[in-house]
Enzyme design. Structure first.
Site, mmCIF file in Angstrom:
data_model
loop_
_atom_site.group_PDB
_atom_site.id
_atom_site.type_symbol
_atom_site.label_atom_id
_atom_site.label_comp_id
_atom_site.label_asym_id
_atom_site.label_seq_id
_atom_site.Cartn_x
_atom_site.Cartn_y
_atom_site.Cartn_z
ATOM 1 N N ASP A 31 4.894 -0.402 3.412
ATOM 2 C CA ASP A 31 6.127 0.069 4.583
ATOM 3 C C ASP A 31 6.320 1.786 4.346
ATOM 4 O O ASP A 31 6.266 2.077 3.389
ATOM 5 C CB ASP A 31 7.293 -0.709 3.934
ATOM 6 C CG ASP A 31 8.479 -0.340 4.766
ATOM 7 O OD1 ASP A 31 8.512 -0.724 6.041
ATOM 8 O OD2 ASP A 31 9.193 0.337 4.418
ATOM 9 N N GLU A 60 1.780 1.006 7.947
ATOM 10 C CA GLU A 60 2.708 1.226 8.987
ATOM 11 C C GLU A 60 2.596 2.565 9.136
ATOM 12 O O GLU A 60 3.167 3.349 8.678
ATOM 13 C CB GLU A 60 3.944 0.889 8.527
ATOM 14 C CG GLU A 60 5.040 0.989 9.593
ATOM 15 C CD GLU A 60 6.625 1.061 9.347
ATOM 16 O OE1 GLU A 60 7.321 0.588 10.215
ATOM 17 O OE2 GLU A 60 6.697 1.190 8.180
#
Length: 618
Positions: free
Chosen positions: A265, A332
């Site tokens: 993330d 990401e």
């Protein structure tokens, strides 16, 4: 990333690539360099079939937002046992791996992206035993489990931060980003002055993506800590080797239990400028009403690549328990161009992420339309400019208005959904899906601020309405709560169209989007050219129709894909010779154009608005 990459008014995306909306904004359209045509050698390399059976190079990865997928105990929240209950569905769909959004213990300020313990399961989602059972049951369905690994920050309720915040001399004092700040300046921007304490204000103009200064005062230390996101999400200090070791140990904990990989993330944001220099100020304000900044000192700093290289080395040498085959690191990675994307693979060395997400194709940002020259350019770039690494395409996730709404025109929505699916599942790329994408689930944004659950929507209303709309419960059937739950009230309301748009209805309809996805995934798995083939773009001067040939391994037949991405009918001529293919006849494999079911021509092909054709070349 727990920040939306879209500034929204209702469902309309009005801004481009936003590295962390409000915290560091950089419009993608301004960052796109001039197109450089690939060399003949690069085109030839992209056209070559592959013979690598590494699982993630052929995978369909399916993101599950656990709160919203299936509630097994009637409390209105999805949970791990609910995912286990739906493994039959996922296997029949053709899913190879599940990416589960954070299910770790958390105060749920940002719905799991504020982790308070990396080696446990939040009780609202189940127990560690439930996770072990999910991993084992998924294996029986030939499905791997990947976890969402929140690397940039923790919760302020994590024991690491509680210790770090207690004093400047404790053992974890430098596990987070701390600063004394600087004397209060009456001419400083208002959001910096609002964060001031004891005559001191933040050391720079860095902003939180949830509004205001990215620095928060802690009286016990008489210092500010940095938080790129919500104030309850303090950033870790990745310059401290102890932080890296602790995070790597957490990954080992889950790999010991059979996890096949991690989605990292907000991974470009691990490092900040050690000199605390101000980010450049751009024109206008962001969705939170703060000045727009260009995040050159808070995003995508070069030091992050050293961490990822060490992480990749650790993962690759880790004992291969559970599923055989390599573990995978998915990133990401909202980046401004393909050159930057290549760096996240490790360039020629290919020693960083196996699958950084290519957001340039599915999340344009500057305008939500299926622009053929744009798509052709970036699909070509990711096939020719990443040193042969494996692309990862994605059109939907938990942070963005669903593609059904971003690209839909209100007239041809169903055909547009099918065209997006066709591009995702027939390209030479690993495919990443988001739950409900296969149904054409819409974005259902709250209409009243009092109904908003997402913190960015609460702070940014009405300019930013948050991400609740793309996180609504999965629509399984026409029963109460769409078959998601038996609760009197679910955590987010079920969209009103659930009685007609649901899995049960679409499974019975051979023309449904769900069955379109199933057929495409099966073709992708069982057709050699789609499984292993190279790619060559044809009809490249056409500004309305995107066409390419998947060149097969020896003895197999090529496959041609053609999609009309305009609202007007188009006549297509497919020059197979340009792709080095000698066949002149076609055999339709899948199409949503009835008149093309028996088509065998490569020219004078009539494609209606947003019509798609996938055919074998005879």
């Amino acid at each position: 990333m727990e920040m939306s990459v879209w500034m929204r008014t209702g469902l309309v995306a009005v801004a481009g690539w936003m590295g962390l909306a409000g915290a560091c904004v950089q419009a993608q359209v301004a960052a796109v360099p001039p197109a450089v045509p690939p060399t003949a050698a690069e085109v030839k390399a992209a056209a070559q079939p592959t013979h690598d059976e590494t699982w993630w190079k052929h995978a369909v990865v399916y993101e599950i937002y656990p709160r919203s997928f299936q509630d097994s105990n009637g409390d209105g929240l999805g949970d791990l046992n609910g995912i286990t209950q739906r493994l039959d569905y996922l296997e029949k769909l053709g899913v190879d791996a599940i990416w589960i959004a954070p299910m770790f213990p958390s105060p749920q300020v940002d719905f799991g992206y504020d982790v308070s313990d990396y080696e446990a399961v939040d009780p609202q989602y189940g127990t560690l035993a439930d996770m072990d059972r999910l991993i084992q049951e998924a294996k029986k369905h030939n499905i791997r489990i990947c976890l969402d690994w929140v690397v940039n920050h923790t919760s302020d309720k994590h024991k690491w931060f509680e210790e770090s915040a207690s004093s400047r001399t404790n053992p974890k004092a430098d596990w987070y980003m701390w600063s004394d700040g600087k004397p209060l300046d009456p001419n400083a921007p208002e959001y910096m002055k609002k964060a001031a304490h004891d005559g001191m204000m933040p050391p720079n103009n860095w902003e939180s993506g949830f509004g205001g200064s990215a620095w928060e005062w802690v009286p016990a230390r008489k210092q500010f800590y940095y938080h790129m996101f919500y104030k309850q999400q303090p950033d870790l200090n990745w310059r401290n080797p102890a932080v890296e070791k602790a995070m790597f140990d957490g990954m080992r904990f889950w790999m010991d239990r059979g996890v096949a990989g991690f989605r990292l993330d907000a991974v470009p944001t691990l490092f900040e400028d050690p000199q605390n220099r101000d980010n450049p100020v751009l024109e206008g304000t962001n969705s939170q009403g703060d000045p727009r900044l260009k995040g050159i000192y808070t995003d995508n700093l070069p030091e992050v690549h050293g961490v990822i290289r060490r992480m990749r080395a650790m993962v690759e040498t880790y004992p291969k328990t559970g599923f055989p085959g390599s573990r995978v690191l998915i990133g990401e990675t909202y980046l401004p161009n393909t050159v930057e994307l290549d760096k996240w693979y490790g360039g020629q060395d290919q020693n960083e992420l196996q699958l950084p997400m290519d957001m340039l194709i599915g999340f344009r940002g500057d305008r939500a339309k299926l622009d053929v020259p744009y798509l052709r350019r970036y699909l070509t770039e990711v096939e020719t400019e990443v040193h042969g690494s494996q692309p990862l395409l994605v059109f939907d996730n938990h942070d963005n208005v669903r593609s059904h709404d971003r690209y839909g025109d209100g007239v041809h929505d169903a055909a547009i959904d099918r065209a997006i699916a066709t591009m995702l599942l027939t390209s030479k790329a690993t495919a990443l899906m988001y739950y409900g994408e296969e149904l054409g689930m819409p974005t259902t944004t709250p209409t009243r601020v009092e109904d908003v659950k997402d913190p960015i929507g609460i702070t940014g209303w009405p300019r930013e309405k948050g991400r609740d709309g793309e996180r609504t419960p999965m629509q399984w059937d026409a029963s109460t709560d769409a078959g998601f739950s038996t609760a009197a009230k679910t955590w987010l309301p079920v969209p009103p169209n659930y009685t007609t748009l649901n899995v049960a209805n679409e499974e019975k309809d051979p023309t449904s989007l769900l069955n379109w996805y199933k057929r495409l995934i099966a073709l992708r798995r069982n057709t050699p050219a789609l499984h292993d083939g190279g790619v060559v773009f044809v009809d490249t001067s056409n500004t309305n129709v995107l066409s390419y040939v998947r060149t097969p391994p020896g003895g197999a037949k090529p496959v041609v894909v053609s999609m009309n991405l305009s609202a007007q009918p188009q006549t297509v001529k497919l020059d197979m010779a340009a792709a080095g293919v000698t066949g002149t006849k076609l055999k339709t494999l899948i199409t949503d154009v009835p008149s093309l079911e028996k088509n065998d021509r490569t020219s004078d092909i009539q494609l209606p608005p947003y019509g798609s054709l996938v055919a074998e070349v005879q």
